[in-house]
Each structure stands twice: as structure tokens, then as C-alpha cells.
Design a protein around this motif. Structure first.
Motif, PDB file in Angstrom:
ATOM      1  N   ARG A  17     -19.176  -2.649  15.277  1.00  0.00           N
ATOM      2  CA  ARG A  17     -17.824  -2.468  15.816  1.00  0.00           C
ATOM      3  C   ARG A  17     -16.909  -1.766  14.814  1.00  0.00           C
ATOM      4  NH1 ARG A  17     -17.050  -8.584  17.580  1.00  0.00           N
ATOM      5  NH2 ARG A  17     -18.155  -8.733  15.631  1.00  0.00           N
ATOM      6  N   SER A  18     -17.451  -1.374  13.687  1.00  0.00           N
ATOM      7  CA  SER A  18     -16.651  -0.705  12.659  1.00  0.00           C
ATOM      8  C   SER A  18     -16.301   0.715  13.109  1.00  0.00           C
ATOM      9  CB  SER A  18     -17.438  -0.649  11.345  1.00  0.00           C
ATOM     10  OG  SER A  18     -18.400   0.377  11.395  1.00  0.00           O
ATOM     11  N   PRO A  19     -15.372   1.364  12.422  1.00  0.00           N
ATOM     12  CA  PRO A  19     -15.037   2.747  12.780  1.00  0.00           C
ATOM     13  C   PRO A  19     -16.180   3.730  12.511  1.00  0.00           C
ATOM     14  CG  PRO A  19     -13.764   2.023  10.875  1.00  0.00           C
ATOM     15  CD  PRO A  19     -14.529   0.839  11.366  1.00  0.00           C
ATOM     16  N   TRP A  20     -17.202   3.296  11.802  1.00  0.00           N
ATOM     17  CA  TRP A  20     -18.332   4.168  11.479  1.00  0.00           C
ATOM     18  C   TRP A  20     -19.463   4.013  12.499  1.00  0.00           C
ATOM     19  CZ3 TRP A  20     -16.588   0.572   7.656  1.00  0.00           C
ATOM     20  CH2 TRP A  20     -15.590   1.091   6.841  1.00  0.00           C
ATOM     21  N   MET A  52     -15.707  -0.184   3.276  1.00  0.00           N
ATOM     22  CA  MET A  52     -15.657  -1.635   3.153  1.00  0.00           C
ATOM     23  C   MET A  52     -14.797  -2.218   4.260  1.00  0.00           C
ATOM     24  SD  MET A  52     -15.210  -2.731  -0.816  1.00  0.00           S
ATOM     25  CE  MET A  52     -16.628  -3.532  -1.519  1.00  0.00           C
ATOM     26  N   ALA A  53     -15.144  -3.438   4.618  1.00  0.00           N
ATOM     27  CA  ALA A  53     -14.314  -4.226   5.521  1.00  0.00           C
ATOM     28  C   ALA A  53     -13.752  -5.390   4.710  1.00  0.00           C
ATOM     29  CB  ALA A  53     -15.120  -4.739   6.696  1.00  0.00           C
ATOM     30  N   TYR A  70     -10.508  -1.883   7.556  1.00  0.00           N
ATOM     31  CA  TYR A  70     -11.576  -0.966   7.162  1.00  0.00           C
ATOM     32  C   TYR A  70     -11.061   0.068   6.171  1.00  0.00           C
ATOM     33  CZ  TYR A  70     -14.167  -3.024  10.982  1.00  0.00           C
ATOM     34  OH  TYR A  70     -14.813  -3.914  11.803  1.00  0.00           O
ATOM     35  N   ILE A  71     -11.782   0.220   5.077  1.00  0.00           N
ATOM     36  CA  ILE A  71     -11.394   1.126   3.998  1.00  0.00           C
ATOM     37  C   ILE A  71     -12.553   2.088   3.752  1.00  0.00           C
ATOM     38  CG2 ILE A  71     -10.764   1.233   1.561  1.00  0.00           C
ATOM     39  CD1 ILE A  71      -9.572  -1.657   2.058  1.00  0.00           C
ATOM     40  N   ASP A  72     -12.244   3.382   3.786  1.00  0.00           N
ATOM     41  CA  ASP A  72     -13.278   4.409   3.641  1.00  0.00           C
ATOM     42  C   ASP A  72     -13.917   4.401   2.249  1.00  0.00           C
ATOM     43  OD1 ASP A  72     -13.240   5.439   6.244  1.00  0.00           O
ATOM     44  OD2 ASP A  72     -11.530   6.727   5.783  1.00  0.00           O
ATOM     45  N   ALA A  73     -15.099   4.985   2.170  1.00  0.00           N
ATOM     46  CA  ALA A  73     -15.922   4.964   0.959  1.00  0.00           C
ATOM     47  C   ALA A  73     -15.205   5.489  -0.279  1.00  0.00           C
ATOM     48  CB  ALA A  73     -17.207   5.758   1.191  1.00  0.00           C
ATOM     49  N   VAL A  78     -11.287   1.110  -5.577  1.00  0.00           N
ATOM     50  CA  VAL A  78      -9.981   0.445  -5.630  1.00  0.00           C
ATOM     51  C   VAL A  78     -10.139  -1.014  -5.182  1.00  0.00           C
ATOM     52  CG1 VAL A  78      -7.619   0.434  -4.735  1.00  0.00           C
ATOM     53  CG2 VAL A  78      -8.750   2.617  -5.250  1.00  0.00           C
ATOM     54  N   VAL A  79     -10.862  -1.230  -4.105  1.00  0.00           N
ATOM     55  CA  VAL A  79     -11.112  -2.593  -3.620  1.00  0.00           C
ATOM     56  C   VAL A  79     -11.906  -3.378  -4.661  1.00  0.00           C
ATOM     57  CG1 VAL A  79     -12.164  -3.991  -1.799  1.00  0.00           C
ATOM     58  CG2 VAL A  79     -11.033  -1.820  -1.221  1.00  0.00           C
TER      59      VAL A  79
END
Length: 133
Positions: A17-20, A52-53, A70-73, A78-79
């Protein structure tokens, strides 16, 4: 009875269900709290890291412009910097070293080394400089 453990690496058996979506094949639990069910998950695809989620209950620790699920690669470092202590503690206490090495090709000590922390901090500082100045 609620689950106290989560699989470190899980290959999806159905569509993510992620944006990817189409390119999201598995996830790695980098942090999981069995009481709150909050976690941070690295999403993997056929070309590497998708992103990352981050659970909603943990988002408040991220810089304002990153407070989303959701944070892109390109912002994973940073995460990793923001949550490095929690992630390291979780992995060292809850993840089998062999399973960790199978995913990252490094021991946990190497992955969480001072040089990794330096790189994550550098990414965090660059993000803060670019987004918040």
C-alpha cells in the motif's frame, strides 16, 4: 494476544500500500515497539531502497518538512540520523546478527559505526540547511 515480535525482513505476498506499490517487494523493520506497534520500516524494491515508512506516532521527532508517513530513498540518511539511537538499540537487542548481515552485508557494529553516524549527521545538516534557511 498481541504480537511481541515482528519479522526483521518480510517479503510481501500481496501488493504493497506504499507509494512505491509496483516496485515495493519487501520491508525491513528498523525499529518496532511491540506495545504501541509504532515502527520505522525500510522499503525495498528490485532496484534497491525505495524509502522508509515512519509511524505517525514517531513523526514528531522528524524535521517539520519530513513529518509524513513515507519518505523517499534520498532522505533515508536523515531519518537514520534522527532515530539512530533507537534504531541501533532495537537492532542490537531484537535482530539476529546473521539476519542483519544477510540484508545489509555488514555486521551491526559496522553498520552503526561512527563513520555511519557522521554520514547520517552530514545528510541531516544538509537537509536542514536546504529546507529551513
Amino acid at each position: 494476544m498481541s504480537s511481541q515480535k515482528i519479522e526483521f525482513h518480510k517479503t510481501y505476498t500481496r501488493k504493497s500500500r506504499s507509494p512505491w506499490k509496483e516496485n515495493d517487494l519487501s520491508r525491513v523493520a528498523m525499529l518496532f515497539d511491540s506495545d504501541s506497534k509504532a515502527g520505522i520500516y525500510l522499503h525495498l524494491g528490485d532496484k534497491g531502497i525505495n524509502g522508509m515508512a515512519v509511524s505517525k506516532s514517531l513523526n514528531h521527532k522528524l524535521p517539520d518538512k519530513l513529518q509524513k508517513q513515507y519518505i523517499d530513498a534520498d532522505l533515508v540518511d536523515v531519518v537514520m540520523y534522527v532515530f539512530h539511537s533507537e534504531i541501533e538499540n532495537y537492532c542490537k537487542e531484537s535482530v539476529d546478527e546473521h539476519a542483519f548481515r544477510r540484508i545489509f552485508l555488514l555486521s551491526q557494529d559496522a553498520f552503526f559505526s561512527d563513520s555511519s553516524l557522521y554520514r547520517w549527521q552530514e545528510a541531516f545538516d544538509n537537509f536542514m540547511e536546504q529546507c529551513c534557511n
